[in-house]
Design a protein around this motif. Structure first.
Motif, short mmCIF file in Angstrom:
data_model
loop_
_atom_site.label_atom_id
_atom_site.label_comp_id
_atom_site.label_asym_id
_atom_site.label_seq_id
_atom_site.Cartn_x
_atom_site.Cartn_y
_atom_site.Cartn_z
N GLN A 59 54.34 31.47 55.93
CA GLN A 59 53.02 31.23 56.51
C GLN A 59 51.93 31.19 55.45
OE1 GLN A 59 51.94 30.38 59.36
NE2 GLN A 59 53.23 31.12 61.02
N GLU A 60 52.04 32.08 54.50
CA GLU A 60 51.06 32.14 53.41
C GLU A 60 51.07 30.86 52.59
OE1 GLU A 60 50.65 34.59 49.20
OE2 GLU A 60 51.69 35.53 50.89
N GLN A 61 52.25 30.33 52.31
CA GLN A 61 52.37 29.12 51.50
C GLN A 61 51.80 27.90 52.24
OE1 GLN A 61 53.27 29.30 48.38
NE2 GLN A 61 53.80 31.47 48.57
N ILE A 62 52.04 27.83 53.54
CA ILE A 62 51.50 26.73 54.33
C ILE A 62 49.97 26.79 54.37
CG2 ILE A 62 51.33 25.80 56.69
CD1 ILE A 62 54.26 26.59 57.06
N ALA A 63 49.45 27.99 54.58
CA ALA A 63 48.00 28.18 54.65
C ALA A 63 47.34 27.81 53.33
CB ALA A 63 47.67 29.62 55.03
N ALA A 64 48.00 28.13 52.21
CA ALA A 64 47.43 27.84 50.89
C ALA A 64 47.26 26.34 50.66
CB ALA A 64 48.32 28.44 49.80
N LEU A 65 48.08 25.53 51.34
CA LEU A 65 47.97 24.07 51.22
C LEU A 65 46.96 23.48 52.20
CD1 LEU A 65 51.75 23.07 50.87
CD2 LEU A 65 50.02 23.19 49.06
N GLY A 66 46.46 24.31 53.10
CA GLY A 66 45.54 23.82 54.11
C GLY A 66 46.24 23.11 55.26
N TRP A 67 47.56 23.28 55.36
CA TRP A 67 48.31 22.69 56.47
C TRP A 67 48.18 23.60 57.69
CZ3 TRP A 67 53.72 21.14 54.05
CH2 TRP A 67 53.51 20.18 53.05
N SER A 68 47.98 23.00 58.85
CA SER A 68 47.92 23.80 60.08
C SER A 68 49.30 24.02 60.67
CB SER A 68 47.01 23.12 61.11
OG SER A 68 47.45 21.80 61.38
N VAL A 69 50.16 23.00 60.58
CA VAL A 69 51.53 23.08 61.09
C VAL A 69 52.46 22.26 60.20
CG1 VAL A 69 50.91 23.41 63.53
CG2 VAL A 69 51.15 21.08 62.61
N VAL A 70 53.77 22.44 60.40
CA VAL A 70 54.77 21.57 59.79
C VAL A 70 55.64 21.02 60.92
CG1 VAL A 70 54.81 22.74 57.57
CG2 VAL A 70 56.33 23.52 59.39
N HIS A 71 56.36 19.95 60.63
CA HIS A 71 57.16 19.31 61.68
C HIS A 71 58.64 19.62 61.54
CE1 HIS A 71 53.37 17.05 61.61
NE2 HIS A 71 53.56 17.02 62.92
N GLY A 72 58.99 20.41 60.56
CA GLY A 72 60.37 20.84 60.41
C GLY A 72 60.46 21.94 59.37
N VAL A 73 61.37 22.90 59.62
CA VAL A 73 61.66 23.95 58.65
C VAL A 73 63.17 24.03 58.49
CG1 VAL A 73 61.54 26.41 58.10
CG2 VAL A 73 59.61 25.31 59.24
N LEU A 74 63.63 23.92 57.26
CA LEU A 74 65.04 24.05 56.95
C LEU A 74 65.26 25.30 56.11
CD1 LEU A 74 68.00 23.00 56.68
CD2 LEU A 74 67.25 21.78 54.62
N MET A 75 66.26 26.09 56.49
CA MET A 75 66.66 27.27 55.71
C MET A 75 68.16 27.18 55.46
SD MET A 75 64.48 30.18 57.79
CE MET A 75 64.86 31.49 56.63
N ASP A 76 68.54 27.02 54.20
CA ASP A 76 69.95 26.98 53.79
C ASP A 76 70.23 28.30 53.09
OD1 ASP A 76 72.47 26.34 52.96
OD2 ASP A 76 71.89 24.74 51.61
N LEU A 77 70.85 29.23 53.80
CA LEU A 77 70.90 30.62 53.38
C LEU A 77 71.99 30.89 52.34
CD1 LEU A 77 70.49 32.18 56.94
CD2 LEU A 77 68.69 31.72 55.26
N GLY A 78 71.89 32.08 51.74
CA GLY A 78 72.94 32.53 50.84
C GLY A 78 72.76 32.03 49.42
N VAL A 79 73.86 32.15 48.67
CA VAL A 79 73.85 31.79 47.25
C VAL A 79 74.25 30.33 47.09
CG1 VAL A 79 76.25 32.52 46.92
CG2 VAL A 79 74.69 32.55 44.98
N SER A 80 73.68 29.66 46.11
CA SER A 80 73.98 28.23 45.90
C SER A 80 75.15 28.07 44.95
CB SER A 80 72.75 27.52 45.32
OG SER A 80 72.52 27.92 43.98
N SER A 81 75.76 26.89 44.99
CA SER A 81 76.85 26.58 44.07
C SER A 81 76.38 26.69 42.62
CB SER A 81 77.40 25.18 44.35
OG SER A 81 77.98 25.12 45.63
N MET A 82 75.16 26.25 42.36
CA MET A 82 74.61 26.31 41.01
C MET A 82 74.56 27.76 40.51
SD MET A 82 70.70 25.58 39.89
CE MET A 82 70.26 26.98 40.93
N GLN A 83 74.13 28.67 41.39
CA GLN A 83 74.05 30.08 40.99
C GLN A 83 75.43 30.67 40.77
OE1 GLN A 83 71.70 31.10 44.43
NE2 GLN A 83 69.82 31.31 43.25
N ILE A 84 76.37 30.36 41.65
CA ILE A 84 77.74 30.85 41.50
C ILE A 84 78.35 30.36 40.19
CG2 ILE A 84 80.09 30.71 42.43
CD1 ILE A 84 78.84 30.57 45.22
N ASP A 85 78.07 29.11 39.84
CA ASP A 85 78.69 28.49 38.67
C ASP A 85 77.98 28.81 37.35
OD1 ASP A 85 80.56 27.35 40.35
OD2 ASP A 85 79.46 25.47 40.57
#
Length: 284
Positions: A59-85
């Motif tokens: 919410q803080e990041q959206i507010a800092a951009l002056g955006w009132s809403v977004v039309h989609g939120v994606l959350m890809d959880l956990g550790v990434s392949s890049m981090q594992i490797d």
């Protein structure tokens, strides 16, 4: 918003689909990931904002951009392949590296701090709760006896000996490493705190999509979406609704979407992925 932008793979797909005017805010704690995302998304640079931040500040990041809403939120959880490797990140028990496991350098405690400073009983509880490891007490006892433990392979060897040669479908160290990573990054608390923010940030008709990789995460997402898609959350024995709760979303996926056999063949780490999607209701 791609709340876990990583190396930018999902973000690139979103930007292509939202061409020519769609804008995307990508968040990640990992500066290495953000550098890769910046390179991958260079062609979309006029429509991309990348921030080194946790999704708990959504919410803080959206507010800092002056955006009132977004039309989609994606959350890809956990550790990434890049981090594992990347051995020096300390996520993998298969390669030598420091016991770090932090998603970003701003986090204070490393896995080494937990392994070497927690009491045996607290360590056992952590491994049991976050790793669902049935040998948690035996493993915690062996860890305490082997201190100090500084590297990933040191810890993996201790766990392997504690497992007394037992080998199932997964390596004996898998669940303990998962538990430590979750604890270091406060992943479950962060997820539970962020899901309500994500729904609040969405415009009516906007969608929240969450990809999880183990049962603890998926359970939190499932229970949140079930609860927030109901008008009443009173216990079953309550004859009349007194909670006043109103549904804010509708579930698009009552059952999670999982990877196809073809995708798993191309990307074995997708085997445990579960995607759940919900749509924001018009509450006006």
């Amino acid at each position: 918003m791609d709340a876990t932008v990583g190396a930018g793979g999902h973000a690139a797909g979103i930007l292509q689909a939202s061409s020519p005017e769609g804008e995307l805010l990508g968040l990640d704690l990992d500066p290495q990931a953000l550098e890769l995302a910046s390179q991958r998304l260079f062609a979309f640079r006029s429509r991309v904002i990348l921030k080194q931040a946790s999704y708990t500040s959504l919410q803080e990041q959206i507010a800092a951009l002056g955006w009132s809403v977004v039309h989609g939120v994606l959350m890809d959880l956990g550790v990434s392949s890049m981090q594992i490797d990347t051995p020096e990140r300390g996520f993998s028990f298969q390669t030598e590296g420091p016991l770090d496991m932090r998603f970003g350098p701003s986090l204070s405690n490393t896995a080494a701090d937990l392994v070497n400073q927690m009491s045996e009983s607290d360590l056992a509880d952590l491994i049991w709760e976050y790793g669902e490891e049935r040998h948690a007490r035996r493993i915690a006892r062996s860890i305490v006896q082997a201190r100090p433990i500084r590297t990933t392979t040191q810890l993996a060897d201790v766990i392997l000996k504690a497992a007394r040669g037992e080998r199932g479908k997964i390596h004996p160290a898998t669940r303990t490493f998962q538990a430590l990573r979750i604890a270091v990054n406060e992943e479950l608390k962060g997820l539970a705190d962020t899901l309500p923010q994500a729904v609040q940030a969405l415009a009516p008709g906007g969608r929240l999509a969450v990809i999880s990789f183990h049962s603890l995460e998926d359970r939190i997402v499932k229970q949140f979406m079930r609860r927030e898609s109901r008008d009443c959350i009173c216990p079953p024995e309550q004859p009349v609704c007194i909670c006043g709760h109103k549904a804010s979303i509708k579930e698009i996926t009552r059952r999670p979407i999982v990877a196809s056999e073809e995708e798993i063949a191309a990307n074995p780490r997708a085997r445990s992925a579960k995607l759940r999607v919900a749509e924001k209701l018009n509450l006006a």
